[in-house]
Design a protein around this motif. Sequence first.
Motif, short mmCIF file in Angstrom:
data_model
loop_
_atom_site.label_atom_id
_atom_site.label_comp_id
_atom_site.label_asym_id
_atom_site.label_seq_id
_atom_site.Cartn_x
_atom_site.Cartn_y
_atom_site.Cartn_z
N LEU A 1 9.86 11.75 -11.64
CA LEU A 1 9.65 10.45 -12.27
C LEU A 1 10.98 9.72 -12.43
CD1 LEU A 1 8.05 8.28 -13.79
CD2 LEU A 1 8.23 9.68 -15.85
N TRP A 2 12.00 10.42 -12.93
CA TRP A 2 13.30 9.80 -13.11
C TRP A 2 13.89 9.34 -11.78
CZ3 TRP A 2 14.94 14.47 -16.55
CH2 TRP A 2 14.36 14.34 -17.80
N ALA A 3 13.69 10.15 -10.73
CA ALA A 3 14.22 9.79 -9.41
C ALA A 3 13.58 8.49 -8.91
CB ALA A 3 13.98 10.93 -8.42
N LYS A 4 12.31 8.30 -9.20
CA LYS A 4 11.63 7.08 -8.74
C LYS A 4 12.03 5.88 -9.60
CE LYS A 4 7.90 9.49 -6.44
NZ LYS A 4 6.48 9.66 -6.21
N LEU A 5 12.17 6.11 -10.90
CA LEU A 5 12.63 5.02 -11.75
C LEU A 5 14.07 4.63 -11.40
CD1 LEU A 5 11.28 6.23 -15.22
CD2 LEU A 5 10.34 4.43 -13.78
N ARG B 1 0.83 -1.21 0.00
CA ARG B 1 0.00 0.00 0.00
C ARG B 1 0.86 1.26 0.00
NH1 ARG B 1 -1.75 3.76 3.21
NH2 ARG B 1 -0.54 2.96 4.97
N LYS B 2 1.91 1.28 0.85
CA LYS B 2 2.75 2.47 0.97
C LYS B 2 3.55 2.72 -0.31
CE LYS B 2 3.40 2.31 6.00
NZ LYS B 2 4.39 2.20 7.10
N ILE B 3 4.10 1.65 -0.90
CA ILE B 3 4.91 1.83 -2.11
C ILE B 3 4.04 2.26 -3.28
CG2 ILE B 3 6.23 0.52 -3.83
CD1 ILE B 3 7.58 -0.95 -1.53
N VAL B 4 2.85 1.66 -3.40
CA VAL B 4 1.93 2.07 -4.47
C VAL B 4 1.60 3.55 -4.34
CG1 VAL B 4 -0.42 1.83 -5.33
CG2 VAL B 4 0.95 -0.20 -4.90
N LYS B 5 1.41 4.00 -3.13
CA LYS B 5 1.09 5.42 -2.92
C LYS B 5 2.24 6.31 -3.35
CE LYS B 5 -0.49 8.68 0.62
NZ LYS B 5 -0.86 8.86 2.05
N LYS B 6 3.47 5.86 -3.08
CA LYS B 6 4.64 6.66 -3.45
C LYS B 6 4.86 6.70 -4.96
CE LYS B 6 6.06 8.12 0.53
NZ LYS B 6 6.06 9.59 0.81
N CYS B 7 4.27 5.78 -5.69
CA CYS B 7 4.42 5.76 -7.15
C CYS B 7 3.54 6.81 -7.82
CB CYS B 7 4.11 4.37 -7.71
SG CYS B 7 5.38 3.14 -7.31
N LEU C 1 11.98 5.73 -2.54
CA LEU C 1 10.87 6.44 -3.19
C LEU C 1 10.48 7.68 -2.41
CD1 LEU C 1 8.64 3.41 -4.26
CD2 LEU C 1 9.90 4.92 -5.79
N ASP C 2 10.56 7.59 -1.10
CA ASP C 2 10.21 8.72 -0.25
C ASP C 2 11.20 9.87 -0.47
OD1 ASP C 2 8.55 9.85 1.87
OD2 ASP C 2 10.37 9.74 3.09
N GLU C 3 12.48 9.54 -0.62
CA GLU C 3 13.48 10.57 -0.87
C GLU C 3 13.22 11.29 -2.19
OE1 GLU C 3 17.25 8.72 -0.70
OE2 GLU C 3 17.12 8.19 1.43
N SER D 1 13.10 -6.16 4.58
CA SER D 1 14.06 -5.05 4.59
C SER D 1 14.23 -4.44 3.21
CB SER D 1 15.41 -5.54 5.13
OG SER D 1 15.96 -6.55 4.28
N ILE D 2 14.18 -5.27 2.17
CA ILE D 2 14.32 -4.74 0.81
C ILE D 2 13.12 -3.87 0.46
CG2 ILE D 2 14.43 -5.38 -1.63
CD1 ILE D 2 16.03 -7.82 -0.86
N TRP D 3 11.93 -4.30 0.86
CA TRP D 3 10.74 -3.50 0.62
C TRP D 3 10.82 -2.17 1.37
CZ3 TRP D 3 6.01 -4.75 -2.05
CH2 TRP D 3 6.08 -5.93 -2.78
N ILE D 4 11.34 -2.21 2.57
CA ILE D 4 11.46 -0.99 3.38
C ILE D 4 12.45 -0.04 2.72
CG2 ILE D 4 12.23 -0.08 5.61
CD1 ILE D 4 11.20 -2.70 6.86
N GLN D 5 13.58 -0.58 2.26
CA GLN D 5 14.58 0.26 1.60
C GLN D 5 14.03 0.87 0.31
OE1 GLN D 5 18.07 -2.16 1.02
NE2 GLN D 5 18.24 -2.65 3.20
N CYS D 6 13.25 0.11 -0.41
CA CYS D 6 12.64 0.63 -1.63
C CYS D 6 11.68 1.77 -1.31
CB CYS D 6 11.90 -0.50 -2.35
SG CYS D 6 11.16 0.00 -3.93
#
Length: 868
Positions: free
Chosen positions: A432-436, A383-389, A419-421, A410-415
């Motif tokens: 967009l480029w920063a997230k990709l 849910r959190k990662i989808v929101k960050k996209c 994305l948050d940064e 931990s990998i999901w958390i790092q991802c």
Amino acid sequence: MSLPPACSATSTSKLSDSVYELYNPGVESVLDVVFFHGLQSSHTSVPHLSTWISSGSHKEVWPQTWIPQEFPGARILSVEYDASISTSPTHGRLDLYLTAESLMHNLIFAKVGQHPWRPVILVGHSYGGLVIKQLCVQAHFSESLHRSDKQIARFLNSVTGIFFYGTPHHGSSSFFTPNGTKLKDASPLLDYVKLLCADAGRLHEYFDALRVNYKWSIAGVGESRPTTFILDAESQNAVAVSREMIVVEASARYGDFTVEPEDHISLCQPKSRTSNTYIRLTSFLQRLQSNKENRRIPDNLQTVPKMAMSLHSHLLVEDIVSKNDCANSRYIVTSRNRDILNSLDSCVFDVKFLNPKSSTKLFMSYAFPYPTEPRPSLKEWVRKIVKKCDGLPLTLEVIGTYLKTKVSDSIWIQCFQALDEAENVVSLDEKLWAKLRVSYDRLGSQEKNMFLDAASFFSNSTWNLREAKACWRVLYGKEDLRWQTLVDLSLVYNVKEENSIQMHAQLRSLGIRLASGWGTGGRCRTWTPKNVPSEFNSSNYNERIAEGQFYSNDPGSSSTGMATHIEEVIALRHERSMLLDPRDIGQMKKLQYLDSDELMLNEVGGKLPKNVTLLRLSGDVNNLHDLVDRGLARSLAVLDLTGVDLHPTCFPTTVTCFPTTVSDFQNLEVMKLTFCHFEGLPEAFGQLPRLRHLTFSWCERLRSLPEAFGGLSRLQSLELDGCLTLKALSEGFGNLHQLQTLKINGSDISELPESFGNLSQLQTLTIYGSDISKLPESFGNLSQLKTLTISGSDISKLPESFGNLSQLKTLTISGSDFPKLPESFGNLSQLQSLEIYDSPISELPESFGNLSQLQSLEIRDSPNLRTA
């Protein structure tokens, strides 16, 4: 749905498996018009004719009878392909990709788009319009950027316009599914078309980009009346009758478009020559014929009411805004630059991002393909990662693909944190480029380099994946595995090795930016005419070197930000406009790729660094020696000495011989030599251990190949094109046990060596315009030969062993001298397609009837032929 019955016998000429000639002017035609039919309710019809029958009192195939009277110099063609919506053992099973692939080869064989000044106009009804679009997109992605296949490039450049009759450019919920009614024996093709319509937007996006690139004119008509369906329902003997709008205006509207008072079928079946659906097409043809260099804005732009266009150029927007009499027209302008839209003094609408539900569904399809499901501990992170996209489809795809195999929390958390940064970036593109980049940052160092090479140098170039991999093998190793990693992460598209590298435009932009040092303060690794530093001026070379000057490829950056030294350049795509001094290139100590058809080799010569793996230049012999003497040969994987004009006043010093130390090119996999003047090759040429693909093109003085040529143990393809004085192939030629493709086009070779039959892996052989008078008896030993073309040769007889070609599927014989086929011809058990034309063959052998797999037989321009 009631479709027209099978057409009665009509005089046509079949030019290839799928292409029929409806009219030929009898002289050199000035225009080719090609018609593509739509879906068919019955596979017993003749769709390439029946689709285009006029609906008036006098039924006729109107493209065959009406158009020639208005355009007597035009050649009229119609294509046929599997488009049945009911299934059978032979129909209703193909998909759009296979149809387009087959049609392209057949159109080229029919010489469509192969004349430099004969324009091509494509006309498609309904599904036929989608076939046209897929045909063009597929051709572009597959071959048009590959310089070795000039036929497809010529086709795409010859197309000047496309006319659509009721084509669902943006899909149709009722396309052949009236009121939920189902067809009895519904074919897989029907289901495929449903999926296609659901994804028509992506095909349209690709096609429209090509339209802009090739400057194609677009026009069409759409229906305004419902179409009557008469279909067998699933219940026994039941018939469902309904009236449906097949393709609504919003989906059919594209280019110069009007809506007509017709249904989906009558739209392409005009009653008379005064019908508007016919006049619209002929006006379109007339406009394009009178102006072969397409205008950017159609002539009738000012007079077509409510015309919708998608404009991709600021200059084009300015052209339209400057028109004073466009008050009755409506324009839809799309841009990522709001300033352009605000300047139009019009309503601006923001395209919405995907909503949370759609975003989650798209993300899950990549991260957890059905039937897998996330563990309970990961659901919150989903849910959190989808929101960050932020509802961006490309980001959801790339991030979802990256996390597909990741099971550690931990990998999901790092991802998520990465994305948050990226949220701190203000610019939409850079956000967009920063997230990709989250996916890119987690690649290994070698995979990162391959991605940057692909995005900034190989993509959208003349180089193909095969040539890129040859370089990566030398530079990074494990090139197949590393490339598959990029494919699996959706960072690049999965393409065949003979095709050019393709990737999403935003990912390519990301790679170009990263290669320019974006966000890292690092080096600018790729210089092209678009990003060479503006300060770079060869006139102040000495001052720049003395000062150790740095250069920035970004005019808006400071010298301490994205600056880079010339020694950091890894890839150079050079043109004269770049004002680079040869000494500048010599300073590029880390250069790996040099692509230039402007520099002579003697301008660079020994100054090239030793780690260059790809080199395209023109050159002379002395500096070819220098390449070897300075050790550059040990890293070189791709060598292309092309682009040298034959005219002696242009380039008087082309390559005249090879150094005897040519065997030092230990890593060379691809070699292309064009317009070179050497007469022979040293014996050491056969000691190139990795050479796989070799082309000699218009090397008119090449007289022979050395006996050691057979030592090229890994050679897979060889093209001898325009080697007019090449007299023989040595007996050692038969030792090329890995050779799969051989083309001999225009040579002085009189016969093939007896060892020719030892080419056990040969699959495709083309002999065209040569002096070969006979084939060796060992020819029948070519156990893997699948495609054979013999055209314009002096061959007087086929060997009796010819019937032993057990895998031969396609055979074309034209302009050859042999009067008959051998009796063993009937033993070609796998032969599916046979074409014989312009031949003195007088009879077919008794065994001809044994060709049990033969599906296509075409014999023409052979007046002496009689059956045995």
